[in-house]
Design a protein around this motif. Structure first.
Motif, PDB file in Angstrom:
ATOM      1  N   GLY A 170     -38.391 -26.493 -33.987  1.00 50.44           N
ATOM      2  CA  GLY A 170     -36.978 -26.375 -34.315  1.00 50.44           C
ATOM      3  C   GLY A 170     -36.320 -25.206 -33.607  1.00 50.44           C
ATOM      4  N   GLY A 171     -35.168 -25.467 -33.025  1.00 54.09           N
ATOM      5  CA  GLY A 171     -34.417 -24.391 -32.386  1.00 54.09           C
ATOM      6  C   GLY A 171     -33.451 -23.714 -33.326  1.00 54.09           C
ATOM      7  N   GLU A 172     -33.616 -23.945 -34.635  1.00 54.67           N
ATOM      8  CA  GLU A 172     -32.712 -23.396 -35.642  1.00 54.67           C
ATOM      9  C   GLU A 172     -33.480 -22.372 -36.474  1.00 54.67           C
ATOM     10  OE1 GLU A 172     -31.765 -27.049 -33.958  1.00 54.67           O
ATOM     11  OE2 GLU A 172     -33.358 -26.842 -35.448  1.00 54.67           O
ATOM     12  N   LEU A 173     -33.201 -21.112 -36.261  1.00 54.22           N
ATOM     13  CA  LEU A 173     -33.927 -20.065 -36.980  1.00 54.22           C
ATOM     14  C   LEU A 173     -33.119 -18.775 -36.988  1.00 54.22           C
ATOM     15  CD1 LEU A 173     -36.688 -18.497 -34.713  1.00 54.22           C
ATOM     16  CD2 LEU A 173     -35.166 -20.277 -33.860  1.00 54.22           C
ATOM     17  N   LEU A 174     -33.567 -17.857 -37.834  1.00 53.59           N
ATOM     18  CA  LEU A 174     -32.980 -16.521 -37.916  1.00 53.59           C
ATOM     19  C   LEU A 174     -34.106 -15.514 -37.771  1.00 53.59           C
ATOM     20  CD1 LEU A 174     -30.459 -15.040 -40.464  1.00 53.59           C
ATOM     21  CD2 LEU A 174     -32.669 -13.955 -40.154  1.00 53.59           C
ATOM     22  N   LEU A 175     -33.871 -14.486 -36.962  1.00 54.90           N
ATOM     23  CA  LEU A 175     -34.807 -13.375 -36.797  1.00 54.90           C
ATOM     24  C   LEU A 175     -34.134 -12.095 -37.254  1.00 54.90           C
ATOM     25  CD1 LEU A 175     -36.012 -14.174 -33.152  1.00 54.90           C
ATOM     26  CD2 LEU A 175     -37.135 -14.847 -35.292  1.00 54.90           C
ATOM     27  N   THR A 176     -34.840 -11.306 -38.048  1.00 55.51           N
ATOM     28  CA  THR A 176     -34.306 -10.014 -38.468  1.00 55.51           C
ATOM     29  C   THR A 176     -34.724  -8.940 -37.465  1.00 55.51           C
ATOM     30  OG1 THR A 176     -36.216  -9.737 -39.912  1.00 55.51           O
ATOM     31  CG2 THR A 176     -34.208 -10.638 -40.906  1.00 55.51           C
ATOM     32  N   ARG A 177     -34.240  -7.727 -37.693  1.00 49.36           N
ATOM     33  CA  ARG A 177     -34.360  -6.671 -36.682  1.00 49.36           C
ATOM     34  C   ARG A 177     -35.797  -6.438 -36.213  1.00 49.36           C
ATOM     35  NH1 ARG A 177     -33.190  -5.327 -32.614  1.00 49.36           N
ATOM     36  NH2 ARG A 177     -33.837  -3.345 -31.808  1.00 49.36           N
ATOM     37  N   LEU A 206     -30.387 -12.213 -35.799  1.00 47.13           N
ATOM     38  CA  LEU A 206     -30.031 -13.109 -34.709  1.00 47.13           C
ATOM     39  C   LEU A 206     -30.366 -14.537 -35.118  1.00 47.13           C
ATOM     40  CD1 LEU A 206     -29.182 -13.617 -31.743  1.00 47.13           C
ATOM     41  CD2 LEU A 206     -31.575 -13.205 -31.094  1.00 47.13           C
ATOM     42  N   HIS A 207     -29.335 -15.359 -35.239  1.00 50.95           N
ATOM     43  CA  HIS A 207     -29.517 -16.788 -35.503  1.00 50.95           C
ATOM     44  C   HIS A 207     -29.580 -17.533 -34.180  1.00 50.95           C
ATOM     45  CE1 HIS A 207     -27.793 -16.933 -39.813  1.00 50.95           C
ATOM     46  NE2 HIS A 207     -27.480 -15.712 -39.412  1.00 50.95           N
ATOM     47  N   PHE A 208     -30.368 -18.602 -34.141  1.00 52.69           N
ATOM     48  CA  PHE A 208     -30.315 -19.572 -33.046  1.00 52.69           C
ATOM     49  C   PHE A 208     -29.996 -20.940 -33.634  1.00 52.69           C
ATOM     50  CE2 PHE A 208     -33.172 -16.455 -31.005  1.00 52.69           C
ATOM     51  CZ  PHE A 208     -32.614 -16.376 -29.745  1.00 52.69           C
ATOM     52  N   TYR A 209     -29.119 -21.682 -32.944  1.00 57.46           N
ATOM     53  CA  TYR A 209     -28.855 -23.072 -33.309  1.00 57.46           C
ATOM     54  C   TYR A 209     -28.741 -23.897 -32.040  1.00 57.46           C
ATOM     55  CZ  TYR A 209     -28.020 -21.204 -37.917  1.00 57.46           C
ATOM     56  OH  TYR A 209     -28.183 -20.559 -39.111  1.00 57.46           O
ATOM     57  N   ASP A 210     -29.367 -25.089 -32.047  1.00 61.39           N
ATOM     58  CA  ASP A 210     -29.225 -25.990 -30.913  1.00 61.39           C
ATOM     59  C   ASP A 210     -27.778 -26.416 -30.787  1.00 61.39           C
ATOM     60  OD1 ASP A 210     -31.890 -25.828 -30.294  1.00 61.39           O
ATOM     61  OD2 ASP A 210     -32.429 -27.792 -31.122  1.00 61.39           O
ATOM     62  N   ALA A 211     -27.357 -26.650 -29.555  1.00 64.98           N
ATOM     63  CA  ALA A 211     -25.950 -26.942 -29.297  1.00 64.98           C
ATOM     64  C   ALA A 211     -25.553 -28.359 -29.672  1.00 64.98           C
ATOM     65  CB  ALA A 211     -25.648 -26.707 -27.815  1.00 64.98           C
ATOM     66  N   PHE A 253     -23.603 -29.527 -38.067  1.00 65.13           N
ATOM     67  CA  PHE A 253     -23.726 -28.079 -38.270  1.00 65.13           C
ATOM     68  C   PHE A 253     -22.544 -27.586 -39.095  1.00 65.13           C
ATOM     69  CE2 PHE A 253     -22.991 -23.685 -36.530  1.00 65.13           C
ATOM     70  CZ  PHE A 253     -24.088 -23.096 -37.136  1.00 65.13           C
ATOM     71  N   ASP A 254     -22.827 -26.878 -40.187  1.00 69.20           N
ATOM     72  CA  ASP A 254     -21.768 -26.325 -41.021  1.00 69.20           C
ATOM     73  C   ASP A 254     -22.223 -24.997 -41.613  1.00 69.20           C
ATOM     74  OD1 ASP A 254     -23.484 -26.946 -43.165  1.00 69.20           O
ATOM     75  OD2 ASP A 254     -22.401 -28.776 -43.690  1.00 69.20           O
ATOM     76  N   SER A 255     -21.416 -24.446 -42.484  1.00 74.68           N
ATOM     77  CA  SER A 255     -21.687 -23.114 -43.025  1.00 74.68           C
ATOM     78  C   SER A 255     -22.948 -23.077 -43.879  1.00 74.68           C
ATOM     79  CB  SER A 255     -20.494 -22.619 -43.844  1.00 74.68           C
ATOM     80  OG  SER A 255     -20.241 -23.490 -44.932  1.00 74.68           O
ATOM     81  N   ASP A 256     -23.386 -24.220 -44.393  1.00 77.22           N
ATOM     82  CA  ASP A 256     -24.582 -24.225 -45.234  1.00 77.22           C
ATOM     83  C   ASP A 256     -25.822 -23.789 -44.461  1.00 77.22           C
ATOM     84  OD1 ASP A 256     -23.081 -25.069 -47.360  1.00 77.22           O
ATOM     85  OD2 ASP A 256     -23.677 -27.181 -47.227  1.00 77.22           O
ATOM     86  N   TRP A 257     -25.911 -24.133 -43.178  1.00 76.75           N
ATOM     87  CA  TRP A 257     -27.048 -23.689 -42.371  1.00 76.75           C
ATOM     88  C   TRP A 257     -27.067 -22.146 -42.324  1.00 76.75           C
ATOM     89  CZ3 TRP A 257     -30.078 -27.035 -38.956  1.00 76.75           C
ATOM     90  CH2 TRP A 257     -29.717 -28.386 -39.000  1.00 76.75           C
ATOM     91  N   PRO A 269     -27.528 -21.668 -27.238  1.00 76.39           N
ATOM     92  CA  PRO A 269     -27.768 -22.049 -25.835  1.00 76.39           C
ATOM     93  C   PRO A 269     -27.253 -23.465 -25.582  1.00 76.39           C
ATOM     94  CG  PRO A 269     -29.795 -21.256 -26.923  1.00 76.39           C
ATOM     95  CD  PRO A 269     -28.783 -21.544 -27.988  1.00 76.39           C
ATOM     96  N   PHE A 270     -26.664 -23.705 -24.420  1.00 71.32           N
ATOM     97  CA  PHE A 270     -26.172 -25.045 -24.106  1.00 71.32           C
ATOM     98  C   PHE A 270     -26.399 -25.323 -22.623  1.00 71.32           C
ATOM     99  CE2 PHE A 270     -22.615 -22.250 -23.234  1.00 71.32           C
ATOM    100  CZ  PHE A 270     -22.080 -22.753 -22.058  1.00 71.32           C
TER     101      PHE A 270
END
Length: 393
Positions: free
Chosen positions: A173-180, A105-110, A115-119, A22-23
């Protein structure tokens, strides 16, 4: 059986993973860099850029096709019942993911600058091990995350002592992953859907735990680097909406959940030296003359207010806003605060600012490690105090 000891749940081979970013008003160069990073990851099939500004539209057109992921730009829908904001954008992604049957579904703040591939790798690897929700945790500057430390985690400690909720490192934190399974249930949760403002992160954190989803906290050792603040007045809406969100949460205690987290790592020295806000301009918030609505509220509440709270409200003196006083104020305000009431909005924000200033001058000045120790021990103390009171009822 203790959920901590349960084995991981099976996951789909080659799950479809989507990143939502989201931005709104962030630096377009930072937003586009994060979209490019997300689209270049081999495990990501789509990147959803949620918002609508011409700069981002033009930039997305230029980077489409650079990476393996499809980039889709769309505006947020008006889904919630509060101030339109981040919650509408996150709920737009949740609803879309649920309808499309997205696996992850990943979320990351804009606005993340590092931010890199490690997240993405950290979240995906935890999901591969069967965790239904993955949250990123990271070190913050000693004067950053002041809403987390003086609103959200204390209120979770007061309302849910003895549970995982006050112990989650980054509940905002706006950085998370949700599974199905988490996507499906949270998309149908009315408390989540209605929270259209900054309170969405608080409500999502609570709803995931209340639903019993297993949780992994992935540690990002370099911290979350982002643009810092000038005056604390920039955070006014967020303070009020996060307080209201925490106050609105179902008071029933959540179930135990399977939970693991990465070990903390050494904190970068550059982060230890960072000052996250401008002290002088923020001090003017508590010394400013109250509005007529705030003055009327303070007069009505005066017989119930402690001396340190009255000192700040009437004279701009924050010298008494220590941890015990702040606990008492939170428990006082929790059932009384009314979001959108001009008097309450101004009064609560003034009190929070005073608490931040007290902490900055009395604790953070002693250095990073002492400050972090104080913040963690304060939350633990609140949890212990609330638990003791609950056990005596």
């Amino acid at each position: 059986q203790n959920p901590e000891n349960q084995g991981p749940t099976p996951f789909k081979v080659n799950p479809m993973s989507v990143i939502a970013i989201p931005f709104k008003n962030e630096d377009p160069n930072v937003v586009l860099a994060n979209i490019r990073t997300a689209a270049g990851h081999p495990r990501i099939e789509e990147v959803w850029a949620i918002g609508h500004t011409p700069d981002i539209r033009r930039g997305v057109d230029e980077i489409i096709g650079e990476g393996p992921a499809r980039i889709i730009l769309f505006p947020e829908e008006r889904l919630g019942s509060l101030r339109p904001g981040k919650g509408d954008a996150m709920n737009t992604a949740l609803q879309r993911a649920d309808r499309a049957g997205i696996d992850r579904l990943h979320f990351y703040d804009a606005d993340i600058l590092n931010f890199d591939s490690d997240w993405i790798d950290g979240a995906e690897e935890a999901a591969d091990r069967g965790f239904e929700v993955v949250r990123h945790t990271f070190p913050r500057a000693a004067t950053d995350a002041m809403i987390t430390w003086f609103v959200t985690r204390p209120m979770l400690a007061i309302k849910y002592p003895g549970t995982i909720l006050p112990r989650i490192g980054q509940p905002l934190g706006g950085e998370l992953l949700l599974t199905r399974k988490a996507i499906s249930e949270l998309a149908r949760n009315e408390d989540v859907r209605s929270r259209s403002d900054w309170g969405i992160d608080t409500v999502l954190t609570h709803a995931a735990v209340a639903s019993g989803f297993s949780l992994y906290e992935h540690h990002v050792p370099d911290g979350k680097q982002h643009a810092l603040y000038g005056s604390l007045v920039e955070l006014r809406d967020m303070v009020l909406e996060c307080f209201d969100a925490a106050a609105s949460l179902d008071p029933r205690q959540p179930p135990p959940v399977r939970h693991q987290r990465d070990a903390d790592a050494a904190v970068p020295e550059s982060l230890k030296a960072t000052t996250a806000y401008d002290y002088d301009s923020s001090a003017s918030i508590v010394t400013a003359t109250p509005s007529p609505q705030e003055s009327d509220l303070i007069k009505r509440l005066q017989p119930e207010l402690s001396r340190p709270v009255r000192d700040l409200a009437e004279r701009g003196d924050w010298s008494g806003l220590d941890a015990p006083t702040w606990y008492d104020f939170l428990t006082f305000a929790l059932p009384r605060f009314q979001l959108g009431d001009p008097g309450w909005d101004a009064f609560l924000f003034r009190m929070w600012t005073g608490r931040v200033l007290w902490y900055t001058t009395e604790v953070a000045i002693d250095g990073y490690d002492a400050a972090m120790g104080y913040l963690e021990s304060t939350v633990r103390g609140y949890e212990q105090r609330a638990g003791d009171l609950r056990s005596r009822r």
